[in-house]
Design an enzyme around this catalytic site. Structure first.
Site, PDB file in Angstrom:
ATOM      1  N   ASP A  53       2.528   3.679   2.438  1.00 15.14           N
ATOM      2  CA  ASP A  53       2.626   2.222   2.385  1.00 15.14           C
ATOM      3  C   ASP A  53       4.030   1.741   2.736  1.00 15.14           C
ATOM      4  OD1 ASP A  53       2.267  -0.589   1.251  1.00 15.14           O
ATOM      5  OD2 ASP A  53       0.315   0.304   0.814  1.00 15.14           O
ATOM      6  N   HIS A  63       4.048  -4.021  -1.839  1.00 16.90           N
ATOM      7  CA  HIS A  63       2.668  -3.563  -1.743  1.00 16.90           C
ATOM      8  C   HIS A  63       2.497  -2.128  -2.252  1.00 16.90           C
ATOM      9  CE1 HIS A  63      -0.980  -2.722   0.916  1.00 16.90           C
ATOM     10  NE2 HIS A  63      -1.318  -3.836   0.316  1.00 16.90           N
ATOM     11  N   SER A  94      -6.878  -3.641  -0.502  1.00 21.28           N
ATOM     12  CA  SER A  94      -5.655  -2.883  -0.783  1.00 21.28           C
ATOM     13  C   SER A  94      -5.548  -2.441  -2.218  1.00 21.28           C
ATOM     14  CB  SER A  94      -4.438  -3.781  -0.567  1.00 21.28           C
ATOM     15  OG  SER A  94      -3.990  -3.668   0.710  1.00 21.28           O
TER      16      SER A  94
END
Ligand SMILES: *[C@@H]1O[C@H](CO)[C@@H](O)[C@H](O)[C@H]1NC(C)=O
Ligand SMILES: *[C@@H]1O[C@H](CO)[C@@H](O)[C@H](O)[C@H]1NC(C)=O
Ligand SMILES: *[C@@H]1O[C@H](CO)[C@@H](O)[C@H](O)[C@H]1NC(C)=O
Ligand SMILES: *[C@@H]1O[C@H](CO)[C@@H](O)[C@H](O)[C@H]1NC(C)=O
Ligand SMILES: *[C@@H]1O[C@H](CO)[C@@H](O)[C@H](O)[C@H]1NC(C)=O
Length: 798
Positions: free
Chosen positions: A199, A237, A409
């Site tokens: 990520d 994220h 996600s």
């Protein structure tokens, strides 16, 4: 006497030490190199297996500089040339010096194909030359969701349930005191399992992650440093996803699904990278990292059709073949957030790869979040944002939390966490075993949705949810007795040339191919798993194309659905679709492909050809040996009749073997329903007795006190027994009923599938019978018309 052995022993030890030192050294040499794309052009060159061409030979042939092997891929090497040595006119891609030189050599070779000179043979040994371009991979960031209809603030929730304010944000995906929709946590905590989050970084300094951070498995491919810390302002994220998987048991931001698992960070999303970087990332430390959690992919804009190819595809194959000591790296991918723009995970080559587990999203009310993509490659769903509620997890910062994580996600890491629990119990499961186990342990829900279909193997599937939702308890239980699937084989059918213009109609073009017992015997295919269809369709508007695959028993996979924003004029060029729907169906018989165009008459196309490939297991386990279906008088074996007058194809109203089984069971339904009724009553009595007991005991804080919460993840307590959640009357649904039902019979079972049959019975006895097989097959065409284009009305639109 004993002393005689000491010398050789010492020698052996010394040799061993030297050996380990060497292997250490070679593993060090595969640390990814920092590349300078400003000053150099890079090329990835594949040479044939066992070829005698060395990197040095390639340097001379193509006048390039060797930079090293690509990660773990022995036959793939990186070469470079300096940009300032290239004449301006030659820097255009159309006259790239290296590519031009390679083409020139190849044509030279073609004109002199019998020449056995070493340099000529070396040209043959180069399989491909890929120039490297910088590209950004797209995070599947949380899409905005509407404001809650319900106030999910923990103190409000507590007040409405008449219990004490917990004083902290609870993680409803682990324990949901309101709707009771959660992953059903177990006492397993992922000890000894290593997951990697691929990520935008991982905040290794967060108090929630530091204890579980796995430095050895981590690398930053954006900044080329060892520790993949978030550095850009929006690099949150990866940290949030990592927290969902393995946030430690402490008082920072709740816990991960696998709070004792180790978590590595592989940073690739914070800037542009090339294919070779991505390939190295997907194999990074692949003997140590066991699961790669990927919440990214091609843009979810409803108009991209991109698949990993070349060196990236090779890395994925390397991963499943050799990663994790040969059991195969587990690649978990988020299905994608393009639902609102008709995007479909079968147009994303990562999610529709047979090598990945594709995870969709369901919100806490069991609604389909508007962003979540559907497709026939979707295996499983788990919780994420929607209906005004998000996922609560760790954030970037020493002790920071976020209550705003979401999108598919956020679902993929929850699945990764659950798979970590499974691997703790069964580290020997292969990548295919885990997919199969996921499928058989899935829990279908929202059964009155018409999108559920029942395949020939008797399982329920929905393009929206896959086989259902993940249930940590079930999958862990099933894992305990799971029998490995054995070797993978595939049957590649010949390419069927169609070459017909697609009429603007509901009928479209239908093409068929027969798979025979001989075909499957030839490749020793013992049971069917994935099905792929590689297709060539020319079309002036790609978004208009619909592709359906119908198995010999009438199960329909919507391979390609319409996408209203996909204006691409090139059609589908050798695109491979995938379906997980036909798992365990018999592959013998006629497979049908239907290509239709019912949008925008001004655009049209031609269905060129297609190729069916059936993947599966070689060694059969008793339950899934393919037997040619025994023709029974009640089975109508006629091919799919096409009703020309209405231009609609009518699918066979063939009752499947499973439906026959159901019918013969119909008299047992009475008993079953009666049994269920009794169980309901007993469960109700038991439950209220328990609740009373619980209430009377006056445990402070109610059921989501921090005590309870922590004990649920403490590794000692399962969510049976004392900490089982008291249910409010309104929450006693068939699910809890089934829990009461299922529990008593599970314990002494030691079959491969502990839960599956139980849940199947539940659905067979489902009084709504919306998924009743007989009526399903008849309504299939209708369903097909509506199913893939229009959503159901409980979608959470903005
Ligand atoms: C952590 O949270 C605090 C307080 O909300 C905030 O000021 C800080 O910027 C956050 N840290 C990071 C790194 O985001
Ligand atoms: C497949 O086999 C059936 C039965 O033998 C036959 O009727 C049908 O025409 C065959 N289809 C194709 C495409 O060969
Ligand atoms: C069996 O498979 C081989 C390739 O593995 C192929 O060459 C051969 O034609 C097949 N035989 C039959 C009868 O399909
Ligand atoms: C088409 O795709 C298949 C499977 O992905 C691949 O093996 C084949 O080489 C491709 N063919 C062309 C012409 O690109
Ligand atoms: C959740 O786990 C419990 C055991 O703790 C199990 O009995 C139950 O069947 C599971 N729930 C569902 C819906 O399967």
């Amino acid at each position: 006497m004993a002393f005689i052995w000491i010398k050789p022993l010492l020698l052996c030890l010394l040799l061993l030490l030297v050996f380990f030192d060497l292997s250490q050294a070679t593993s060090l040499s595969t640390i990814p190199r920092k590349r300078n794309y400003e000053e150099n052009y890079y090329y990835v060159i594949e040479v044939i297996d066992d070829s005698f061409v060395t990197p040095h030979d390639v340097e001379k042939l193509l006048d390039v500089q060797h930079e090293g092997q690509v990660g773990a891929l022995e036959n793939w090497h990186v070469f470079s040339i300096r940009k300032n040595l290239v004449a301006r006119s030659d820097s255009e891609d159309s006259h790239d010096r290296v590519l031009a030189r390679y083409e020139q050599l190849k044509s030279l070779r073609r004109s002199d194909s019998s020449n056995q000179k070493r340099s000529m043979l070396q040209i043959d040994a180069i399989r491909s030359v890929e120039k490297q371009y910088l590209r950004k991979r797209h995070k599947r960031a949380p899409p905005p969701i509407p404001t809650p209809k319900i106030d999910y603030n923990p103190s409000t929730v507590a007040a409405s349930l008449g219990i004490a304010d917990p004083g902290f944000q609870y993680q409803w995906h682990l324990i949901n005191p309101v709707e009771h929709n959660d992953i059903n946590v177990t006492g397993i905590t992922g000890k000894g399992v290593y997951a990697a989050i691929v990520d935008d970084g991982l905040d290794a300094n967060s108090d929630d992650l530091a204890a579980n951070f796995f430095a050895e498995g981590s690398y930053d491919f954006n900044d080329h440093v060892k520790v993949p810390l978030p550095r850009l302002s929006d690099d949150t994220h990866g940290t949030r996803c990592a927290g969902e998987i393995a946030a430690a048991k402490n008082d920072v931001c709740g816990v991960g699904v696998a709070p004792d698992a180790k978590i590595a960070g592989i940073r690739i999303l914070s800037g542009q990278i090339s294919d070779v970087d991505e390939a190295e990332a997907l194999n990074y430390a692949f003997q140590k990292n066991q699961i790669y959690s990927c919440s990214w992919g091609p843009p979810d804009d409803g108009q991209s059709t991109e698949a990993p190819k070349g060196v990236i595809l090779q890395a994925m194959i390397k991963g499943i073949k050799e990663g994790r000591g040969g059991k195969g790296s587990i690649f978990v991918f988020a299905s994608g957030n393009g639902g609102a723009v008709d995007d479909n995970c079968n147009f994303d080559g990562y999610t529709n790869s047979i090598y990945t587990i594709t995870v969709g999203a369901v919100d806490r009310t069991h609604s389909h979040p508007y962003y979540a993509e559907k497709c026939s490659a979707l295996l499983i769903s788990t919780y994420s944002s929607g209906s005004g509620s998000y996922i609560f997890t760790t954030d970037v910062g020493k002790r920071n939390c976020t209550s705003m994580h979401g999108g598919t996600s956020a679902a993929a890491p929850i699945a990764t966490g659950v798979f970590s629990l499974v691997l703790q119990i069964r580290p020997d499961l292969t990548w295919r075993d885990l997919q199969y186990l996921t499928m058989i342990s899935a829990v279908p829900f929202n059964l009155n949705e018409k999108e559920w279909i029942r395949n020939y193997a008797g399982r329920l599937y929905s393009h929206k949810w896959g086989y259902g939702k993940l249930d940590a308890y079930r999958i862990v239980q099933n894992a305990k007795t799971f029998k490995n699937l054995g070797t993978q084989v595939y049957l590649e059918m010949p390419v069927i040339d169609v070459d017909e213009i697609i009429p603007f109609s509901d009928h479209g073009i239908i093409s068929r191919i027969n798979v025979t017992q001989k075909d499957i015997d030839n490749v020793s295919l013992a049971h069917l798993e994935h099905v792929t269809v590689t297709i060539n369709i020319e079309h002036t508007r790609r978004g208009d194309i619909e592709v359906d695959l119908i198995s010999p028993y009438g199960t329909v996979s919507h391979l390609g659905a319409t996408r209203r924003y996909d204006e691409f004029k090139g059609g589908l060029n050798n695109w491979t679709f995938m379906s997980v729907i036909h798992w365990d169906e018999s592959p013998i018989g006629e497979w049908v492909i239907q290509v239709r165009d019912r949008q925008n008459p001004e655009n049209s196309g031609t269905f060129k050809n297609w190729m069916l490939k059936l993947w599966g297991g070689k060694i059969a386990d008793a339950s899934s040996i393919i037997a040619a279906p025994s023709p029974s008088p009640s089975i109508n074996e006629s091919p799919i009749p096409i009703d020309e007058s209405t231009q609609t194809s009518v699918l066979p109203t063939v009752p499947t073997q499973s439906s026959i089984a159901f019918e013969s069971k119909s008299n047992t339904w009475i008993f079953a329903v009666f049994g269920m009724g009794m169980a309901f009553i007993f469960a109700g009595i038991a439950y209220f007795a328990k609740k009373r007991c619980w209430d009377n005991r006056g445990r402070k804080g109610g059921f989501f006190s921090r005590d309870t919460y922590e004990s649920l993840q403490s590794g000692e307590v399962t969510n049976g027994g004392d900490v089982s959640l008291p249910l409010n009357k309104q929450f006693i649904t068939s699910r809890e009923l089934f829990d009461a039902f299922g529990d008593s019979s599970d314990d002494d079972e030691s079959t491969q599938v502990v839960f599956e049959n139980a849940y199947m019975d539940e659905y067979m006895n489902d009084d709504e019978k919306k998924v009743d097989n007989g009526s399903y097959t008849e309504g299939m065409i209708e369903h097909r018309d509506g199913g893939s284009t229009s959503g159901s009305n409980n979608e959470d639109h903005q």
